[in-house]
Design a protein around this motif. Structure first.
Motif, PDB file in Angstrom:
ATOM      1  N   LYS A 151       4.385  67.026   0.684  1.00  0.00           N
ATOM      2  CA  LYS A 151       3.425  65.941   0.468  1.00  0.00           C
ATOM      3  C   LYS A 151       2.286  66.012   1.478  1.00  0.00           C
ATOM      4  O   LYS A 151       1.121  65.811   1.118  1.00  0.00           O
ATOM      5  CB  LYS A 151       4.142  64.596   0.588  1.00  0.00           C
ATOM      6  CG  LYS A 151       3.245  63.375   0.453  1.00  0.00           C
ATOM      7  CD  LYS A 151       4.034  62.083   0.571  1.00  0.00           C
ATOM      8  CE  LYS A 151       4.537  61.892   1.986  1.00  0.00           C
ATOM      9  NZ  LYS A 151       5.193  60.562   2.165  1.00  0.00           N
ATOM     10  N   GLU A 152       2.607  66.312   2.725  1.00  0.00           N
ATOM     11  CA  GLU A 152       1.575  66.411   3.767  1.00  0.00           C
ATOM     12  C   GLU A 152       0.621  67.563   3.490  1.00  0.00           C
ATOM     13  O   GLU A 152      -0.596  67.459   3.706  1.00  0.00           O
ATOM     14  CB  GLU A 152       2.234  66.602   5.129  1.00  0.00           C
ATOM     15  CG  GLU A 152       3.044  65.409   5.606  1.00  0.00           C
ATOM     16  CD  GLU A 152       3.758  65.685   6.914  1.00  0.00           C
ATOM     17  OE1 GLU A 152       3.613  64.883   7.844  1.00  0.00           O
ATOM     18  OE2 GLU A 152       4.457  66.718   6.999  1.00  0.00           O
ATOM     19  N   LEU A 153       1.165  68.676   3.026  1.00  0.00           N
ATOM     20  CA  LEU A 153       0.317  69.826   2.710  1.00  0.00           C
ATOM     21  C   LEU A 153      -0.559  69.527   1.500  1.00  0.00           C
ATOM     22  O   LEU A 153      -1.757  69.864   1.487  1.00  0.00           O
ATOM     23  CB  LEU A 153       1.169  71.068   2.454  1.00  0.00           C
ATOM     24  CG  LEU A 153       0.412  72.343   2.089  1.00  0.00           C
ATOM     25  CD1 LEU A 153      -0.692  72.649   3.091  1.00  0.00           C
ATOM     26  CD2 LEU A 153       1.370  73.516   1.975  1.00  0.00           C
ATOM     27  N   PHE A 154       0.005  68.885   0.490  1.00  0.00           N
ATOM     28  CA  PHE A 154      -0.783  68.508  -0.687  1.00  0.00           C
ATOM     29  C   PHE A 154      -1.955  67.605  -0.294  1.00  0.00           C
ATOM     30  O   PHE A 154      -3.046  67.692  -0.877  1.00  0.00           O
ATOM     31  CB  PHE A 154       0.093  67.801  -1.715  1.00  0.00           C
ATOM     32  CG  PHE A 154       0.862  68.736  -2.617  1.00  0.00           C
ATOM     33  CD1 PHE A 154       0.615  70.100  -2.642  1.00  0.00           C
ATOM     34  CD2 PHE A 154       1.851  68.231  -3.471  1.00  0.00           C
ATOM     35  CE1 PHE A 154       1.316  70.955  -3.490  1.00  0.00           C
ATOM     36  CE2 PHE A 154       2.558  69.073  -4.318  1.00  0.00           C
ATOM     37  CZ  PHE A 154       2.295  70.431  -4.328  1.00  0.00           C
TER      38      PHE A 154
ATOM     39  N   ASP B 112       6.820  66.383 -10.141  1.00  0.00           N
ATOM     40  CA  ASP B 112       6.527  64.949 -10.061  1.00  0.00           C
ATOM     41  C   ASP B 112       5.620  64.650  -8.871  1.00  0.00           C
ATOM     42  O   ASP B 112       4.718  63.806  -8.962  1.00  0.00           O
ATOM     43  CB  ASP B 112       7.829  64.147  -9.944  1.00  0.00           C
ATOM     44  CG  ASP B 112       8.635  64.132 -11.248  1.00  0.00           C
ATOM     45  OD1 ASP B 112       8.065  64.483 -12.292  1.00  0.00           O
ATOM     46  OD2 ASP B 112       9.823  63.772 -11.196  1.00  0.00           O
ATOM     47  N   LEU B 113       5.845  65.332  -7.768  1.00  0.00           N
ATOM     48  CA  LEU B 113       4.998  65.137  -6.586  1.00  0.00           C
ATOM     49  C   LEU B 113       3.588  65.654  -6.837  1.00  0.00           C
ATOM     50  O   LEU B 113       2.600  64.989  -6.494  1.00  0.00           O
ATOM     51  CB  LEU B 113       5.617  65.837  -5.367  1.00  0.00           C
ATOM     52  CG  LEU B 113       4.830  65.727  -4.058  1.00  0.00           C
ATOM     53  CD1 LEU B 113       4.712  64.282  -3.608  1.00  0.00           C
ATOM     54  CD2 LEU B 113       5.484  66.581  -2.966  1.00  0.00           C
ATOM     55  N   ALA B 114       3.491  66.838  -7.434  1.00  0.00           N
ATOM     56  CA  ALA B 114       2.176  67.444  -7.672  1.00  0.00           C
ATOM     57  C   ALA B 114       1.299  66.573  -8.568  1.00  0.00           C
ATOM     58  O   ALA B 114       0.070  66.545  -8.410  1.00  0.00           O
ATOM     59  CB  ALA B 114       2.349  68.831  -8.288  1.00  0.00           C
ATOM     60  N   LYS B 115       1.917  65.840  -9.477  1.00  0.00           N
ATOM     61  CA  LYS B 115       1.155  64.979 -10.394  1.00  0.00           C
ATOM     62  C   LYS B 115       0.458  63.838  -9.665  1.00  0.00           C
ATOM     63  O   LYS B 115      -0.458  63.221 -10.207  1.00  0.00           O
ATOM     64  CB  LYS B 115       2.092  64.415 -11.464  1.00  0.00           C
ATOM     65  CG  LYS B 115       2.551  65.436 -12.491  1.00  0.00           C
ATOM     66  CD  LYS B 115       3.547  64.837 -13.455  1.00  0.00           C
ATOM     67  CE  LYS B 115       4.070  65.874 -14.442  1.00  0.00           C
ATOM     68  NZ  LYS B 115       5.124  65.323 -15.335  1.00  0.00           N
ATOM     69  N   GLN B 116       0.864  63.571  -8.451  1.00  0.00           N
ATOM     70  CA  GLN B 116       0.261  62.475  -7.684  1.00  0.00           C
ATOM     71  C   GLN B 116      -1.043  62.903  -6.995  1.00  0.00           C
ATOM     72  O   GLN B 116      -1.717  62.082  -6.383  1.00  0.00           O
ATOM     73  CB  GLN B 116       1.243  61.967  -6.633  1.00  0.00           C
ATOM     74  CG  GLN B 116       2.552  61.430  -7.199  1.00  0.00           C
ATOM     75  CD  GLN B 116       3.549  61.063  -6.113  1.00  0.00           C
ATOM     76  OE1 GLN B 116       3.162  60.694  -4.995  1.00  0.00           O
ATOM     77  NE2 GLN B 116       4.825  61.169  -6.418  1.00  0.00           N
TER      78      GLN B 116
END
Length: 229
Positions: free
Chosen positions: A88-91, A121-125
């Motif tokens: 999440k931090e890298l995204f 699911d995380l990438a969609k955010q």
């Protein structure tokens, strides 16, 4: 012909701790065309970024990522003092940046339960300028990904010769192959890892391969621009 895309392998390890947010942040702000990194899951199902399945090599701790909760894992630090980064931090760093993202599911040794769905699911955010390039050495992982989302691009990572790469790609609905050495086929999409030798890089640039992964992306960009004028 399009220029070969240069990916910072685990960020910019020639200058910063590998897979550190510091290294990725530098790459984003200093001309990287793409970045590559590996994803694992903690014991409590949180995706984190590190190359190995164990934290021994690049942190001050020891043990398997799968055996730590996120809170436990974050007690250990990379060589630059950062904790092991969450995906999440890298995204958050990569969001809205004009560079290519290669996310490797590191599942060929440990197959983390439901990692594919959790990462999707995380990438969609987040919003990314280019679609994420998903890759794995693990065939099952790529097939799981295709079932979840057949519209993404998936690349098979290999560390051995592939007799008929075009057939492998077509039969499995992959977008291409990421080999350790050049596959003698100029009709397929191939991004080669990990290229740090200038003379070898020149050969690949002369063949206009789709991409290379390197620990020193500024050097490889300079060589690429000299070859592919």
């Amino acid at each position: 012909m399009e220029k070969t895309v240069i990916f910072g392998h685990r960020g910019y390890p020639a200058k910063f701790a590998e897979n550190s947010l510091e290294g990725f942040r530098y790459a984003v702000n200093h001309g990287a065309e793409g970045v590559e990194f590996d994803v694992h899951l903690t014991k409590d199902g949180v995706p984190v970024v590190m190359h190995d399945e164990k934290i021994d090599h690049t942190s001050d701790g020891k043990g398997w990522i799968k055996d730590f909760t996120l809170a436990e894992l974050r007690q250990y630090h990379l060589t630059n003092g950062e904790p092991v980064p969450e995906l999440k931090e890298l995204f958050e760093i990569l969001e809205n940046q004009n560079l290519w993202i290669n996310l490797e599911f590191k599942t060929n040794l440990v197959h983390y339960p439901n990692i594919e769905q959790i990462v999707f699911d995380l990438a969609k955010q987040f919003h990314f300028v280019h679609p994420i390039i998903f890759s794995s050495f693990d065939y099952v992982t790529l097939k799981n990904c295709q079932e979840i989302d057949p519209n993404q691009t998936y690349y098979y990572l290999v560390d051995q010769k592939v007799t008929n790469p075009a057939k492998v790609i077509k039969e499995n609905h992959f977008a291409g192959i990421h080999p350790e050495e050049y596959l003698n086929n100029d009709t397929i999409v191939q991004r080669i890892w990990t290229v740090d030798d200038p003379e070898l890089a020149k050969q690949y640039f002369e063949k206009h391969v789709a991409g290379i992964f390197t620990n020193n992306y500024p050097l490889m960009k300079k060589i690429r621009d000299e070859v592919q004028k």
